[in-house]
Design an enzyme around this catalytic site. Structure first.
Site, short mmCIF file in Angstrom:
data_model
loop_
_atom_site.label_atom_id
_atom_site.label_comp_id
_atom_site.label_asym_id
_atom_site.label_seq_id
_atom_site.Cartn_x
_atom_site.Cartn_y
_atom_site.Cartn_z
N CYS A 118 7.84 -0.22 -1.65
CA CYS A 118 7.05 -0.11 -0.42
C CYS A 118 7.23 1.33 0.08
CB CYS A 118 7.45 -1.17 0.61
SG CYS A 118 9.13 -1.02 1.24
N GLY A 119 6.79 1.62 1.28
CA GLY A 119 6.85 3.00 1.75
C GLY A 119 8.28 3.52 1.79
N HIS A 176 27.92 -1.57 -12.53
CA HIS A 176 28.88 -2.29 -11.68
C HIS A 176 28.29 -3.53 -10.99
CE1 HIS A 176 31.78 1.37 -11.07
NE2 HIS A 176 31.53 1.10 -12.35
N GLY A 203 11.90 -2.72 3.20
CA GLY A 203 11.36 -4.07 3.32
C GLY A 203 11.26 -4.76 1.97
N HIS A 205 0.82 -1.22 0.00
CA HIS A 205 0.00 0.00 0.00
C HIS A 205 0.85 1.27 0.00
CE1 HIS A 205 0.84 -1.27 4.09
NE2 HIS A 205 0.67 -0.03 4.50
N ARG A 212 35.78 -6.86 -14.78
CA ARG A 212 36.10 -7.17 -13.38
C ARG A 212 34.86 -7.29 -12.51
NH1 ARG A 212 36.48 -1.84 -14.28
NH2 ARG A 212 35.92 -0.33 -12.66
C1 RB5 Z 1 4.07 0.01 5.57
O1 RB5 Z 1 3.51 0.92 6.47
C2 RB5 Z 1 5.59 0.13 5.57
O2 RB5 Z 1 6.12 -0.44 6.69
C3 RB5 Z 1 6.15 -0.52 4.32
O3 RB5 Z 1 5.61 0.09 3.19
C4 RB5 Z 1 7.64 -0.43 4.13
O4 RB5 Z 1 8.11 0.86 4.31
C5 RB5 Z 1 8.45 -1.41 4.88
O5 RB5 Z 1 9.67 -1.52 4.76
#
Ligand code: RB5
Length: 147
Positions: A68-69, A101, A73, A12, A135
């Protein structure tokens, strides 16, 4: 220039940027396999990043985009796969360098911390920049030598 279909996935926190990238780049001829998520409703990022990373790992897609945000992650999840080299990126120069690289095959983007127009330019650079080889082949092979 890598011309194959691009795998893309986001949670999201990356949903809005994913939609923007697909919309902007589809009209320029880029083709995407969208692994979701498909709304701004809260989800767990690994559920949408694993399919992208698995597809790149298996060679079904040569390049992927994970969002992600923070990008963190998504990047960590993608890098669980042995044939994936995912780079968390925020500017054009880093994008060029990690292609030249590190032969990065996935770009991880921080959907809440990046200008959307810049992200689109980075994806183009990511697709257009060739690996330098030489390399750097030895070095990326050595990444697999975990102790
Ligand atoms: C979601 O709120 C957030 O934790 C996710 O998008 C991300 O940033 C996680 O690494």
């Amino acid at each position: 220039m890598e011309t194959g279909q691009i795998a893309i996935g986001a949670d999201h926190g990356g949903f809005a940027l994913k939609q923007y990238i697909i919309e902007r780049l589809s009209v320029e001829g880029f083709d995407f396999k969208d692994f979701g998520t498909f709304s701004g409703e809260s989800v767990d990022y690994p559920d949408f990043i694993h399919p992208v990373a698995a597809s790149v790992n298996q060679g079904i897609h040569k390049r992927g985009i994970v969002i992600c945000g923070s990008g963190q992650g998504a990047n960590m999840t993608a890098n669980k796969y042995p044939e994936v080299r995912s780079a968390l990126l925020w500017d054009i120069e880093q994008t060029k360098l990690t292609r030249m690289h590190n032969d990065a095959n996935i770009i991880a983007l921080p959907g809440r911390f990046i200008d959307f127009a810049l992200a689109v330019e980075m994806v183009k650079v990511f697709m257009q920049t060739e690996f330098e080889g030489g390399r750097h082949i030895r070095r990326i092979e050595k990444m697999k030598n975990i102790l």
